[in-house]
Design a protein around this motif. Sequence first.
Motif, PDB file in Angstrom:
ATOM      1  N   VAL A  56       0.815  -1.215   0.000  1.00 47.98           N
ATOM      2  CA  VAL A  56       0.000   0.000   0.000  1.00 47.98           C
ATOM      3  C   VAL A  56       0.850   1.268   0.000  1.00 47.98           C
ATOM      4  CG1 VAL A  56      -1.976  -1.103   1.101  1.00 47.98           C
ATOM      5  CG2 VAL A  56      -0.214  -0.045   2.529  1.00 47.98           C
ATOM      6  N   SER A  57       2.152   1.133   0.297  1.00 42.69           N
ATOM      7  CA  SER A  57       3.011   2.307   0.305  1.00 42.69           C
ATOM      8  C   SER A  57       4.454   1.888   0.099  1.00 42.69           C
ATOM      9  CB  SER A  57       2.877   3.063   1.633  1.00 42.69           C
ATOM     10  OG  SER A  57       3.815   4.132   1.720  1.00 42.69           O
ATOM     11  N   GLU A  58       5.221   2.700  -0.644  1.00 42.26           N
ATOM     12  CA  GLU A  58       6.634   2.420  -0.861  1.00 42.26           C
ATOM     13  C   GLU A  58       7.396   3.732  -0.943  1.00 42.26           C
ATOM     14  OE1 GLU A  58       9.466  -0.447  -3.644  1.00 42.26           O
ATOM     15  OE2 GLU A  58       7.426   0.052  -4.288  1.00 42.26           O
ATOM     16  N   SER A  59       8.524   3.827  -0.212  1.00 36.44           N
ATOM     17  CA  SER A  59       9.313   5.049  -0.208  1.00 36.44           C
ATOM     18  C   SER A  59      10.758   4.712   0.150  1.00 36.44           C
ATOM     19  CB  SER A  59       8.736   6.056   0.803  1.00 36.44           C
ATOM     20  OG  SER A  59       8.740   5.504   2.115  1.00 36.44           O
ATOM     21  N   LYS A  60      11.597   5.740   0.215  1.00 37.32           N
ATOM     22  CA  LYS A  60      12.996   5.587   0.612  1.00 37.32           C
ATOM     23  C   LYS A  60      13.211   6.339   1.922  1.00 37.32           C
ATOM     24  CE  LYS A  60      15.085   3.530  -3.020  1.00 37.32           C
ATOM     25  NZ  LYS A  60      15.990   2.359  -2.952  1.00 37.32           N
ATOM     26  N   SER A  61      14.049   5.784   2.787  1.00 37.34           N
ATOM     27  CA  SER A  61      14.364   6.471   4.035  1.00 37.34           C
ATOM     28  C   SER A  61      15.294   7.641   3.743  1.00 37.34           C
ATOM     29  CB  SER A  61      15.013   5.502   5.034  1.00 37.34           C
ATOM     30  OG  SER A  61      16.192   4.923   4.497  1.00 37.34           O
ATOM     31  N   ALA A  62      14.967   8.799   4.332  1.00 38.94           N
ATOM     32  CA  ALA A  62      15.757  10.001   4.096  1.00 38.94           C
ATOM     33  C   ALA A  62      16.821  10.211   5.164  1.00 38.94           C
ATOM     34  CB  ALA A  62      14.839  11.212   4.037  1.00 38.94           C
ATOM     35  N   GLY A  63      16.787   9.419   6.215  1.00 38.67           N
ATOM     36  CA  GLY A  63      17.748   9.570   7.302  1.00 38.67           C
ATOM     37  C   GLY A  63      17.483   8.552   8.388  1.00 38.67           C
ATOM     38  N   GLU A  64      18.107   8.737   9.555  1.00 40.71           N
ATOM     39  CA  GLU A  64      17.950   7.794  10.660  1.00 40.71           C
ATOM     40  C   GLU A  64      16.582   7.901  11.319  1.00 40.71           C
ATOM     41  OE1 GLU A  64      21.111   8.200  13.432  1.00 40.71           O
ATOM     42  OE2 GLU A  64      22.667   7.596  12.010  1.00 40.71           O
ATOM     43  N   ARG A  65      15.885   9.013  11.097  1.00 39.29           N
ATOM     44  CA  ARG A  65      14.559   9.215  11.678  1.00 39.29           C
ATOM     45  C   ARG A  65      13.620   9.712  10.580  1.00 39.29           C
ATOM     46  NH1 ARG A  65      11.417  13.283  14.143  1.00 39.29           N
ATOM     47  NH2 ARG A  65      10.294  12.585  16.028  1.00 39.29           N
ATOM     48  N   ILE A  66      12.512   8.985  10.385  1.00 36.15           N
ATOM     49  CA  ILE A  66      11.541   9.371   9.363  1.00 36.15           C
ATOM     50  C   ILE A  66      10.137   9.322   9.946  1.00 36.15           C
ATOM     51  CG2 ILE A  66      12.969   8.559   7.448  1.00 36.15           C
ATOM     52  CD1 ILE A  66      11.183   6.072   7.291  1.00 36.15           C
ATOM     53  N   GLN A  67       9.211   9.992   9.285  1.00 34.70           N
ATOM     54  CA  GLN A  67       7.801   9.945   9.665  1.00 34.70           C
ATOM     55  C   GLN A  67       6.981   9.450   8.484  1.00 34.70           C
ATOM     56  OE1 GLN A  67       6.915  13.904  11.377  1.00 34.70           O
ATOM     57  NE2 GLN A  67       6.431  12.780  13.241  1.00 34.70           N
ATOM     58  N   THR A  70       8.214  -3.159   6.144  1.00 33.63           N
ATOM     59  CA  THR A  70       9.491  -3.808   5.887  1.00 33.63           C
ATOM     60  C   THR A  70      10.503  -2.753   5.462  1.00 33.63           C
ATOM     61  OG1 THR A  70       9.073  -4.269   3.532  1.00 33.63           O
ATOM     62  CG2 THR A  70       8.317  -5.913   5.134  1.00 33.63           C
ATOM     63  N   ILE A  71      11.689  -2.821   6.072  1.00 32.83           N
ATOM     64  CA  ILE A  71      12.805  -1.933   5.725  1.00 32.83           C
ATOM     65  C   ILE A  71      14.010  -2.820   5.464  1.00 32.83           C
ATOM     66  CG2 ILE A  71      14.313  -0.075   6.534  1.00 32.83           C
ATOM     67  CD1 ILE A  71      12.039   0.914   8.284  1.00 32.83           C
ATOM     68  N   ASP A  72      14.701  -2.591   4.371  1.00 37.02           N
ATOM     69  CA  ASP A  72      15.843  -3.428   3.979  1.00 37.02           C
ATOM     70  C   ASP A  72      16.760  -3.699   5.172  1.00 37.02           C
ATOM     71  OD1 ASP A  72      14.860  -3.292   1.424  1.00 37.02           O
ATOM     72  OD2 ASP A  72      16.293  -1.780   0.742  1.00 37.02           O
ATOM     73  N   ALA A  73      17.064  -5.006   5.385  1.00 38.36           N
ATOM     74  CA  ALA A  73      18.028  -5.469   6.394  1.00 38.36           C
ATOM     75  C   ALA A  73      17.525  -5.367   7.833  1.00 38.36           C
ATOM     76  CB  ALA A  73      19.363  -4.733   6.262  1.00 38.36           C
ATOM     77  N   TYR A  74      16.229  -5.042   8.026  1.00 37.45           N
ATOM     78  CA  TYR A  74      15.670  -4.963   9.376  1.00 37.45           C
ATOM     79  C   TYR A  74      14.510  -5.950   9.517  1.00 37.45           C
ATOM     80  CZ  TYR A  74      18.308  -0.673  10.213  1.00 37.45           C
ATOM     81  OH  TYR A  74      19.314   0.236  10.387  1.00 37.45           O
ATOM     82  N   THR A  75      14.256  -6.349  10.746  1.00 38.62           N
ATOM     83  CA  THR A  75      13.129  -7.229  11.025  1.00 38.62           C
ATOM     84  C   THR A  75      11.816  -6.498  10.721  1.00 38.62           C
ATOM     85  OG1 THR A  75      14.313  -8.404  12.766  1.00 38.62           O
ATOM     86  CG2 THR A  75      11.914  -8.519  12.825  1.00 38.62           C
TER      87      THR A  75
END
Length: 235
Positions: free
Chosen positions: A198-209, A223-228
Amino acid sequence: MKKALFLMMMGVLFQAQTPDLTSASWYISNITVNGQSTNTPAMDVGVGASSFSANGSGNNYIFNSRYFNSAPASITFIPGTNTFSKNGSGCTLAYYMGTNQVAVNSYDQKNCDMFENTPAGTVYSYQVIQYGSGKMLTITAPSGNTISYNSFTLGTTDIKTQNKIFRAYPNPVKESLTIEGIQKNLNVRIYDASGKLVSESKSAGERIQLETGYLQKGQYIITIDAYTPYTFIRE
């Protein structure tokens, strides 16, 4: 003859339903009790894989739900349904003394209570959904309490990297979910309870909203690459 044919058909149906359960290693990810959802807290030791193993003949299995302690339950799958009945259960009694002690021991107790605090004959329902490269198993007790597990269809080395855990809050969420402790430029995906992206984006830093106000009420997986993978509830 008709009875034997019926039993054979039920056996075939059962076998068609359960490979997703019995062939996978499941990693506990979320427990919801009385409407309060808690994701698996990080601890100093690795979380063992939960699994289904045959227990004699027929539809009898042992499901071992593992976090710090192990909570094995003797179960019988009910042919033609996504349910099983509990025959008996137990839980090991080790006490965790490491980092995040209070949260880990509280979560560990909930894992044991999910199967121990019900009488023999209690019927649980389950659901398996596909999301991205993994699957999620959710088991629901008659009380409505749930316990969820992730299964990764990755290599052993890749599975180890998935033990990295990020922080997300609040949960349940209404308008916005904050994620902390991740790396920059990673794929961030949200799946609904049917496994639909339902949603797909890229992380812009260590903290995102992440905006969540547009989502329908219900359970979702991040799901975030390389994380549980992380489970949250939109209320």
